[in-house]
Design a protein around this motif. Structure first.
Motif: not given
Length: 135
Positions: A83, A86, A89, A102
């Motif tokens: 998570g 994400w 990112s 990330w």
């Protein structure tokens, strides 16, 4: 497991656990619970996931340090890290970018996979299946 790999697993397990606790406490004491909930909601995530994340980070970190259910815990905290991959990112791959990148949470996810493969290593509390069944 050779003695050296048992100690290596121990060091990796404890270091990772300490980082999880630090990240969980950061959310509690620096960002605050309401601030963390608001941040999760700003990402389009339900606010209750902030609490689950904090519990996973602090509880998972303690379990890793103690060597309790190490393989299961390392796999259970991996979705938290994915998570974070994400979330970060859009900031590029370098974690020193504004908002963080990330690569660190992705690397940490790989570390958790490695811990799941290695197991607890040295100096771990390993409750036996019998002890768990008797409880």
């Amino acid at each position: 497991m050779t003695p050296n790999s048992a100690y290596a697993a121990f060091v990796l397990r404890v270091a990772s656990g300490a980082l999880f606790i630090a990240h969980g406490l950061l959310k509690v004491f620096v960002f605050t619970l309401p601030g963390t909930v608001a941040y999760f909601e700003s990402l389009g995530l339900p606010g209750f996931l902030a609490y689950l994340t904090i519990i996973a980070e602090i509880g998972g970190g303690l379990a890793l340090i103690l060597g309790v259910a190490t393989r299961a815990v390392s796999l259970a905290v991996t979705p938290v890290l994915l998570g974070a991959v994400w979330v970060h990112s859009g900031n590029g791959w370098v974690f020193s970018n504004e908002g963080g990148g990330w690569e660190f949470p992705l690397f940490w996810s790989i570390v958790q996979g490695t811990i799941a493969i290695l197991g607890s290593g040295a100096y771990a509390l390993k409750p036996s299946v019998r002890a768990l069944a008797a409880a």
